[in-house]
Design an enzyme around this catalytic site. Structure first.
Site, PDB file in Angstrom:
ATOM      1  N   CYS A   1       0.839  -1.204   0.000  1.00 48.63           N
ATOM      2  CA  CYS A   1       0.000   0.000   0.000  1.00 48.63           C
ATOM      3  C   CYS A   1       0.876   1.256   0.000  1.00 48.63           C
ATOM      4  O   CYS A   1       2.013   1.221   0.461  1.00 48.63           O
ATOM      5  CB  CYS A   1      -0.861   0.056   1.244  1.00 48.63           C
TER       6      CYS A   1
ATOM      7  N   ARG B   1       3.092   0.559  -5.934  1.00 45.20           N
ATOM      8  CA  ARG B   1       3.165  -0.209  -4.684  1.00 45.20           C
ATOM      9  C   ARG B   1       1.903  -1.010  -4.409  1.00 45.20           C
ATOM     10  O   ARG B   1       1.903  -1.926  -3.601  1.00 45.20           O
ATOM     11  CB  ARG B   1       3.383   0.733  -3.501  1.00 45.20           C
TER      12      ARG B   1
ATOM     13  N   TRP C   1      -3.239  -2.473  -1.590  1.00 49.20           N
ATOM     14  CA  TRP C   1      -2.991  -3.840  -2.034  1.00 49.20           C
ATOM     15  C   TRP C   1      -3.589  -4.699  -0.939  1.00 49.20           C
ATOM     16  O   TRP C   1      -3.044  -4.792   0.157  1.00 49.20           O
ATOM     17  CB  TRP C   1      -1.493  -4.088  -2.193  1.00 49.20           C
TER      18      TRP C   1
ATOM     19  N   ASN D   1      -0.988   1.161   6.113  1.00 45.89           N
ATOM     20  CA  ASN D   1      -0.212   0.155   5.397  1.00 45.89           C
ATOM     21  C   ASN D   1       0.230  -0.859   6.441  1.00 45.89           C
ATOM     22  O   ASN D   1       0.753  -0.477   7.479  1.00 45.89           O
ATOM     23  CB  ASN D   1       1.004   0.834   4.745  1.00 45.89           C
ATOM     24  N   GLY D   2      -0.005  -2.148   6.188  1.00 43.31           N
ATOM     25  CA  GLY D   2       0.429  -3.176   7.129  1.00 43.31           C
ATOM     26  C   GLY D   2      -0.697  -4.121   7.491  1.00 43.31           C
ATOM     27  O   GLY D   2      -1.744  -4.141   6.839  1.00 43.31           O
TER      28      GLY D   2
ATOM     29  N   GLU E   1      15.118 -16.973 -12.514  1.00 43.21           N
ATOM     30  CA  GLU E   1      14.693 -15.575 -12.660  1.00 43.21           C
ATOM     31  C   GLU E   1      13.908 -15.394 -13.963  1.00 43.21           C
ATOM     32  O   GLU E   1      12.907 -14.669 -14.002  1.00 43.21           O
ATOM     33  CB  GLU E   1      15.940 -14.667 -12.608  1.00 43.21           C
TER      34      GLU E   1
ATOM     35  N   LYS F   1      10.125 -14.022 -14.116  1.00 46.51           N
ATOM     36  CA  LYS F   1       9.728 -12.837 -14.907  1.00 46.51           C
ATOM     37  C   LYS F   1       8.562 -13.187 -15.818  1.00 46.51           C
ATOM     38  O   LYS F   1       7.599 -12.435 -15.930  1.00 46.51           O
ATOM     39  CB  LYS F   1      10.878 -12.316 -15.780  1.00 46.51           C
TER      40      LYS F   1
ATOM     41  N   GLU G   1       5.332 -13.669 -13.788  1.00 51.25           N
ATOM     42  CA  GLU G   1       4.869 -12.424 -13.163  1.00 51.25           C
ATOM     43  C   GLU G   1       4.104 -11.540 -14.137  1.00 51.25           C
ATOM     44  O   GLU G   1       3.070 -10.981 -13.792  1.00 51.25           O
ATOM     45  CB  GLU G   1       6.071 -11.603 -12.668  1.00 51.25           C
TER      46      GLU G   1
ATOM     47  N   HIS H   1      14.933 -36.483 -13.975  1.00 55.19           N
ATOM     48  CA  HIS H   1      14.391 -36.954 -12.690  1.00 55.19           C
ATOM     49  C   HIS H   1      12.937 -36.543 -12.524  1.00 55.19           C
ATOM     50  O   HIS H   1      12.406 -36.621 -11.417  1.00 55.19           O
ATOM     51  CB  HIS H   1      15.239 -36.409 -11.539  1.00 55.19           C
TER      52      HIS H   1
ATOM     53  N   LYS I   1       4.721  -3.784  -5.540  1.00 53.24           N
ATOM     54  CA  LYS I   1       6.146  -3.572  -5.253  1.00 53.24           C
ATOM     55  C   LYS I   1       6.341  -3.414  -3.752  1.00 53.24           C
ATOM     56  O   LYS I   1       5.406  -3.102  -3.041  1.00 53.24           O
ATOM     57  CB  LYS I   1       6.562  -2.290  -5.977  1.00 53.24           C
TER      58      LYS I   1
HETATM   59  N1  HGA Z   1      -4.386  -4.606   5.812  1.00 55.57           N
HETATM   60  C1  HGA Z   1      -4.818  -3.464   5.065  1.00 55.57           C
HETATM   61  C2  HGA Z   1      -3.638  -2.772   4.412  1.00 55.57           C
HETATM   62  C3  HGA Z   1      -2.977  -3.682   3.409  1.00 55.57           C
HETATM   63  C4  HGA Z   1      -1.560  -3.337   3.072  1.00 55.57           C
HETATM   64  O1  HGA Z   1      -0.834  -2.705   3.800  1.00 55.57           O
HETATM   65  N2  HGA Z   1      -1.089  -3.800   1.928  1.00 55.57           N
HETATM   66  O2  HGA Z   1       0.218  -3.559   1.593  1.00 55.57           O
HETATM   67  C5  HGA Z   1      -5.880  -3.812   4.038  1.00 55.57           C
HETATM   68  O3  HGA Z   1      -6.049  -4.977   3.685  1.00 55.57           O
HETATM   69  O4  HGA Z   1      -6.566  -2.908   3.608  1.00 55.57           O
END
Ligand code: HGA
Length: 609
Positions: free
Chosen positions: A2, A27, A74, A98-99, A482, A486, A489, A505, A604
């Site tokens: 986030c 991000r 995110w 964020n978190g 890698e 790539k 992703e 194998h 990211k």
């Molecule tokens: N847990 C919160 C924030 C998500 C977050 O930090 N993502 O990087 C949510 O789910 O909204």
């Protein structure tokens, strides 16, 4: 992950918030929102999807204010819906987070019992209600935040505004990055300096457990015990050009093409000094590196593959034992630590949570010798490490890492050579030979980039496929890994990588005419072995796409396509052979029409578990 931005000024801050969110969008890009304090009210606009959609809605509703916060999400807790998008509001208190709040369920129960109702499934919403709950007990916004963070377990960067306190925003940090930007009569908060660089370069990085009050003309920071503290002011040297797309179609394309410059910058000091000096890794490095008896590398994703290449280099060049482990695994297992080993963490952002936690765990096990390889100055992991080597790739915006990887490899090679020199395993002639090879590296990478048209024509053939196999041996096996990463992703083609000797194998069972097999086969000591493995594929009707160099002695034949990088560059060959697999993934994604810079479900700077 986030992204957070906040601003207080005399001017309308909505454009600052929107521009900041656009820069932070790499991000996290599930949803975006802003909240502004407007008279006696807090107004909010949120949209799933991209910032541009939310921007349109904010403009339509005539958002204007001198105080506001914004967020790109995110999702970790709760789906990608408007109700789960940030900011979250409780009775005029708006907040972005964020978190992950680990005790959110317990807090939710507690708040329900207090009469609070929930509108979202996020862990974040509890924080907004908790702050309101403390405000009701008579605290001000800052005190409320300081009390609430003591009730939270988990990781957070928070920015909060309240309709009752239109003269400041408050913020807090634990486990996720947050900085304060210092302007003239206006101040900012952001999870990443890129968000506010258009307004200021003067920044204060908050430390773990800090809270802060950010007003127009003053910033006050408090430590985890709520005591006022001074945090050093830094002037960011992030260049605006590195944040702009310029003539490129995607940041990933731009960043692939920047690699000769990024490598040149990263290697500048060693080439100027014409030797491997321990001081490359910071003050006191000679003392530390001289004592170490082995290396433990900890990293995630692409950085883990950089570490995997380094293992080959470190053991063969310096003679020291080296192990590499995925940080998210290391942090949760019972490790038998050897404190005489140097712990090397690798992280582009310097904020990768699993890597940070693995480092903390290693330190708790007695590892005092720590080194971080990182691309972002002053980020958390280097600050928690005894030694540091900063790659000079410049801001990497594309979610799929490219120039960060090759510059990490360059830094790790310097480490291997420096350890070899300290251990008496590098004579003057070898040292001069390595320096010469490093001097030519940006040019060799440029030659590999010149293969783009040929690689793009291969990509057309990969685009309709569902699966692909990547093979390599020895130091080129991690490059196969890698390459597969790539491709999956950004093109969403299922790709796997194997050391070519493992084919028989198991994975050989997958090979048929529909399975393209990419082989990294430079002219190193294992080429003849790889050629036998290629025969095994051909004998089962598999189609081979081989990246080799001018010195190898095989050519195209039926079902065997070959692209040659220029002359074999010896020990640095993995760096040069990374370029073709990056370009193959990029052009395959282009042909499939995916969102190259913002692949689905990814983000990211992985600042959550
Ligand atoms: N847990 C919160 C924030 C998500 C977050 O930090 N993502 O990087 C949510 O789910 O909204």
């Amino acid at each position: 992950m986030c992204g957070i931005v906040g601003a207080i000024a005399d001017r309308n801050v909505v454009p600052v918030l929107i521009e900041g969110l656009k820069r932070l969008e790499y991000r996290g890009y599930d949803s975006a929102g802003i909240a502004v304090v407007d008279g006696q009210d807090v107004r909010r606009v949120r949209r799933t999807g991209r910032v541009a959609e939310m921007e349109g809605a904010a403009a339509g509703e005539g958002f204007r204010s001198s105080l506001g916060i914004g967020h790109t999400r995110w999702a970790t807790h709760g789906g990608v819906t408007e109700a789960n998008a940030h900011p979250h509001i409780s009775h005029g208190v708006a907040l972005v987070h964020n978190g992950i709040i680990e005790n959110h369920e317990e807090q939710r129960e507690r708040l329900r019992a207090l009469g609070y109702e929930f509108e979202s499934q996020t862990d974040t919403e509890v924080i907004a209600h908790l702050i309101h709950h403390h405000l009701k007990q008579g605290t001000d916004l800052l005190q409320a935040l300081q009390r609430v963070v003591k009730e939270l377990t988990g990781a957070y960067a928070l920015a909060v505004v309240s309709r009752k306190e239109p003269e400041r925003l408050v913020c807090a940090r634990m486990g996720c990055p947050l900085l304060v930007g210092l302007g003239e009569g206006e101040n900012f908060v952001a999870s990443d300096v890129s968000a506010i660089i258009q307004a200021t370069r003067r920044v204060i990085f908050l430390e773990e457990g800090d809270t802060a009050e950010v007003a127009r003309d003053r910033v006050r920071v408090f430590d985890a015990d709520d005591q006022p503290v001074q945090r050093e002011e830094h002037v960011s040297d992030v260049s605006l050009a590195s944040l702009e797309l310029g003539p490129y179609r995607h940041f990933m394309q731009k960043e692939i093409h920047e690699q000769p410059r990024a490598l040149g910058d990263t290697l500048e000091a060693v080439i100027d000094a014409a030797g491997f000096e321990p001081s490359l890794f910071g003050a006191g490095a000679e003392d530390v590196l001289q004592q170490v008896e082995g290396i433990q590398i900890l990293a995630c994703g692409t950085s883990y593959y950089a570490g995997s290449v380094a293992r080959y280099w470190i053991e063969s060049i310096s003679g020291l034992p080296c192990s590499v482990e995925i940080a998210s695994e290391y942090r949760y297992r019972t490790v038998v630590a050897n404190p005489k080993h140097l712990v090397v963490t690798i992280s582009q952002s310097g904020e990768t949570l699993d890597t940070m936690e693995a480092l903390k765990y290693a330190k708790s096990l007695g590892h005092a010798h720590t080194l971080s390889i990182c691309n972002v100055p002053e980020s958390a992991i280097p600050r928690a490490s005894r030694l540091v080597f900063y790659t000079r790739a410049g801001a990497e915006i594309g979610v799929a890492s490219t120039k960060a990887f090759t510059t990490q490899l360059a830094g790790l090679f310097l480490l291997a050579a420096t350890l070899a020199k300290l251990n008496g395993r590098l004579d003057a002639e070898q040292e001069a030979g390595y320096i010469e090879a490093l001097r030519h590296l940006p040019g060799s990478v440029q030659h590999a980039l010149n293969l783009e048209p040929q690689i793009a024509s291969w990509a057309e053939r990969f685009a309709p496929k569902q699966h692909a196999l990547f093979l390599g041996r020895g130091v080129h096996y991690p490059i196969a890994l890698e390459g597969a990463l790539k491709l999956k992703e950004i093109s969403y083609i299922h790709a796997e990588a194997y050391p070519a000797g493992e084919l028989k194998h198991g994975p050989l069972a997958l090979v048929d005419a529909d399975m393209p097999v990419v082989v990294i086969a430079p002219n190193d000591g294992l080429l003849e072995k790889v050629k036998s493995n290629m025969q095994e594929v051909r004998a089962r009707g598999g189609e081979l796409f081989v990246f080799t160099d001018q010195d190898s002695n095989f050519g195209e034949s039926e079902g065997v396509h070959v692209i040659r990088t220029p002359r074999h560059v010896g020990v640095l060959s993995p760096i040069v052979h990374t370029i073709p697999v990056q370009l193959l993934a990029y052009h395959t994604a282009l042909a499939r029409g995916t969102d190259v810079d913002k692949p689905r479900n990814l983000a990211k700077s992985v600042t959550v578990e």
